[in-house]
Design an enzyme around this catalytic site. Structure first.
Site, PDB file in Angstrom:
ATOM      1  N   TYR A 184      -2.832 -35.659  -0.839  1.00 39.72           N
ATOM      2  CA  TYR A 184      -1.779 -34.678  -0.252  1.00 39.72           C
ATOM      3  C   TYR A 184      -1.818 -33.625  -1.084  1.00 39.72           C
ATOM      4  O   TYR A 184      -1.691 -33.655  -2.409  1.00 39.72           O
ATOM      5  CB  TYR A 184      -0.315 -35.289  -0.569  1.00 39.72           C
ATOM      6  CG  TYR A 184      -0.153 -36.536   0.412  1.00 39.72           C
ATOM      7  CD1 TYR A 184      -1.143 -37.032   1.333  1.00 39.72           C
ATOM      8  CD2 TYR A 184       0.995 -37.514   0.285  1.00 39.72           C
ATOM      9  CE1 TYR A 184      -0.805 -38.015   2.158  1.00 39.72           C
ATOM     10  CE2 TYR A 184       1.255 -38.417   1.008  1.00 39.72           C
ATOM     11  CZ  TYR A 184       0.396 -38.837   2.141  1.00 39.72           C
ATOM     12  OH  TYR A 184       0.965 -39.879   2.743  1.00 39.72           O
TER      13      TYR A 184
HETATM   14  N1  LIG Z   1       0.096 -43.612   5.155  1.00 42.63           N
HETATM   15  C1  LIG Z   1      -0.211 -42.725   5.915  1.00 42.63           C
HETATM   16  O1  LIG Z   1      -0.975 -42.360   6.283  1.00 42.63           O
HETATM   17  C2  LIG Z   1       1.100 -41.803   5.991  1.00 42.63           C
HETATM   18  C3  LIG Z   1       0.771 -40.621   6.987  1.00 42.63           C
HETATM   19  C4  LIG Z   1       1.631 -39.759   7.204  1.00 42.63           C
HETATM   20  C5  LIG Z   1       2.974 -39.670   6.390  1.00 42.63           C
HETATM   21  N2  LIG Z   1       2.848 -40.310   5.400  1.00 42.63           N
HETATM   22  C6  LIG Z   1       4.297 -40.648   4.383  1.00 42.63           C
HETATM   23  O2  LIG Z   1       5.466 -40.568   5.179  1.00 42.63           O
HETATM   24  C7  LIG Z   1       6.190 -39.541   4.778  1.00 42.63           C
HETATM   25  C8  LIG Z   1       6.811 -38.965   6.103  1.00 42.63           C
HETATM   26  O3  LIG Z   1       6.042 -38.637   6.754  1.00 42.63           O
HETATM   27  P1  LIG Z   1       6.256 -37.317   7.972  1.00 42.63           P
HETATM   28  O4  LIG Z   1       6.619 -35.894   7.028  1.00 42.63           O
HETATM   29  O5  LIG Z   1       5.028 -37.231   8.771  1.00 42.63           O
HETATM   30  O6  LIG Z   1       7.605 -37.777   8.582  1.00 42.63           O
HETATM   31  P2  LIG Z   1       9.053 -37.593   9.071  1.00 42.63           P
HETATM   32  O7  LIG Z   1      10.022 -38.008   8.052  1.00 42.63           O
HETATM   33  O8  LIG Z   1       9.032 -38.338  10.497  1.00 42.63           O
HETATM   34  O9  LIG Z   1       9.114 -36.026   9.335  1.00 42.63           O
HETATM   35  C9  LIG Z   1       9.670 -35.054   8.185  1.00 42.63           C
HETATM   36  C10 LIG Z   1       9.872 -33.803   8.845  1.00 42.63           C
HETATM   37  O10 LIG Z   1      10.946 -34.189  10.077  1.00 42.63           O
HETATM   38  C11 LIG Z   1      11.948 -32.980   9.893  1.00 42.63           C
HETATM   39  N3  LIG Z   1      13.252 -34.074   9.710  1.00 42.63           N
HETATM   40  C12 LIG Z   1      13.185 -34.812   8.757  1.00 42.63           C
HETATM   41  N4  LIG Z   1      14.540 -35.424   8.780  1.00 42.63           N
HETATM   42  C13 LIG Z   1      15.036 -34.696   9.797  1.00 42.63           C
HETATM   43  C14 LIG Z   1      16.450 -34.606  10.296  1.00 42.63           C
HETATM   44  N5  LIG Z   1      17.559 -35.405   9.691  1.00 42.63           N
HETATM   45  N6  LIG Z   1      16.876 -33.656  11.240  1.00 42.63           N
HETATM   46  C15 LIG Z   1      15.832 -32.632  11.802  1.00 42.63           C
HETATM   47  N7  LIG Z   1      14.664 -32.668  11.369  1.00 42.63           N
HETATM   48  C16 LIG Z   1      14.473 -33.494  10.230  1.00 42.63           C
HETATM   49  C17 LIG Z   1      11.560 -32.201   8.932  1.00 42.63           C
HETATM   50  O11 LIG Z   1      10.665 -31.205   9.683  1.00 42.63           O
HETATM   51  P3  LIG Z   1      10.812 -29.478   9.342  1.00 42.63           P
HETATM   52  O12 LIG Z   1      10.423 -29.342   8.016  1.00 42.63           O
HETATM   53  O13 LIG Z   1       9.712 -29.076  10.531  1.00 42.63           O
HETATM   54  O14 LIG Z   1      12.304 -29.429   9.766  1.00 42.63           O
HETATM   55  C18 LIG Z   1      10.756 -32.874   8.122  1.00 42.63           C
HETATM   56  O15 LIG Z   1       9.680 -32.328   7.250  1.00 42.63           O
HETATM   57  C19 LIG Z   1       5.114 -38.526   3.901  1.00 42.63           C
HETATM   58  O16 LIG Z   1       5.903 -37.586   3.002  1.00 42.63           O
HETATM   59  C20 LIG Z   1       4.085 -39.403   3.337  1.00 42.63           C
HETATM   60  O17 LIG Z   1       4.576 -39.683   2.068  1.00 42.63           O
HETATM   61  C21 LIG Z   1       1.935 -41.364   5.043  1.00 42.63           C
END
Ligand SMILES: NC(=O)c1ccc[n+]([C@@H]2O[C@H](COP(=O)([O-])OP(=O)(O)OC[C@H]3O[C@@H](n4cnc5c(N)ncnc54)[C@H](OP(=O)(O)O)[C@@H]3O)[C@@H](O)[C@H]2O)c1
Length: 330
Positions: A55
């Protein structure tokens, strides 16, 4: 009422019921805001912070998230209060490469990976070390022996896997048991309330080839959920549970989720949100936590308001009727 402050077991670790993803920290989310969000999460009682050695190579550089966390940890101190999870296996082999050319899970990559992650994070141990991918090109025993050596050396407290097929998880755990090695304590997989089309993401996974896949195809599916249900010592962590903001803003929904099934699910979500006074995003977090077995949401946020909303979601109580309504919508 349970809140994020309450802890749950993940192998030998005691983790908060809501995990915070640091993937975008040091990349899309700049340093001072990242630190603010980390402080906010910890002040609310959170201890479970997730990163990876790759990351975020696509927005900044591989290791930028770990570097930022290392600087924050150094300033903050009290390292032992936190559960730091990081991952190895999906680091591109050279600058400019993508996920089609990654390090994999051989012994050399793991031994190099742990020392780099420890250095960047400025710590002498990782609480939870994940195999980031399902690497079909490396003998499972080689990967597991290397992980076990890290646990024996005190560099890692527990191990887990991510993006892994269920038969490979079971085989890995059997092998670890046969050898008396540390075994995977859990799985981090893509999962949310909305369900992707069953055939989605196949193209992307064809690109990934034998070194695993990401996205909807690598998500928690029926067999994984069945496995978790009957192996209560093996915990599931759901990544991308907010579908990157698609519950708050339906226009963000990816094509793989634009289905009649999810139209019905959205109606159920909105009905329960209306009954509880919560937002749809909060109901999704509460649904994961109320599911049997409970799934740990690994959320990210890019503003303090989003994070506050998500944290409050972990404190939302859903009745048995509301869970049945949500589960039954299809
Ligand atoms: N193991 C793996 O392969 C893998 C893959 C992907 C991720 N991950 C892990 O999972 C974590 C989360 O992943 P993700 O960022 O893809 O997932 P997510 O939590 O589904 O998406 C986060 C984004 O959603 C929006 N958001 C979050 N809460 C919100 C709310 N209450 N209201 C409106 N919009 C909201 C924001 O976007 P905006 O910034 O556009 O507003 C935020 O940046 C990562 O940080 C990482 O640690 C792991």
């Amino acid at each position: 009422m349970l809140t994020m402050l309450d802890k749950t077991d993940l192998g030998p670790l005691s983790v908060s019921r809501l995990a915070l993803g640091a993937m975008l920290f040091g990349g899309n989310v700049e340093e001072s805001l990242s630190r603010q969000l980390l402080d906010q999460y910890v002040a609310a009682g959170g201890n479970f912070i997730d990163t990876a050695n790759n990351y975020s190579f696509w927005t900044a550089y591989a290791g930028s998230s770990e570097d930022l966390l290392g600087r924050w940890l150094k300033d903050r101190g009290r390292r032992d209060d936190l559960v730091i999870a990081t991952k190895v296996g999906a680091l591109p082999n050279r600058a400019g490469a993508g996920l089609e050319d990654i390090e994999g899970l051989g012994r050399t990559a793991i031994m190099r990976g742990i020392d780099s992650s420890l250095r960047r994070l400025g710590t002498d141990y990782i609480d939870l070390y994940y195999a980031h991918i399902d690497d079909r090109t490396t003998d499972l025993e080689e990967t597991l022996a290397a992980f076990n050596a890290l646990v024996q050396a005190g560099k890692v407290r527990a191990i887990a896997c991510s993006n892994m097929a269920v038969w490979r998880i079971e085989r890995a755990r059997q092998l670890s048991r046969q050898h008396g090695w540390a075994e995977y304590a859990g799985l981090q997989q893509h999962f949310s309330y909305f369900r992707p089309r069953p055939d989605s993401d196949l193209k992307r996974n064809a690109v990934m080839g034998l070194r695993g896949g990401w996205g909807t195809e690598a998500g928690l599916r029926g067999q994984h959920l069945d496995y978790i249900r009957f192996n209560p010592d093996f915990r599931a962590v759901a990544y991308t549970p907010m579908l990157r903001g698609a519950y708050a803003d339906p226009s963000r929904l990816e094509p793989a989720y634009r289905t009649e099934d999810n139209d019905k699910r959205r109606a159920a979500l909105e009905a329960v949100a209306g009954e509880t006074g919560a937002t749809p995003s909060q109901v999704v977090i509460a649904w994961l936590l109320h599911s049997t077995p409970a799934i740990i949401p690994l959320v990210a946020a890019s503003t303090p308001a989003q994070l506050a909303e998500n944290i409050a979601g972990a404190g939302l109580t859903l009745s048995a009727e509301q869970m049945a309504h949500l589960d039954g919508a299809a």
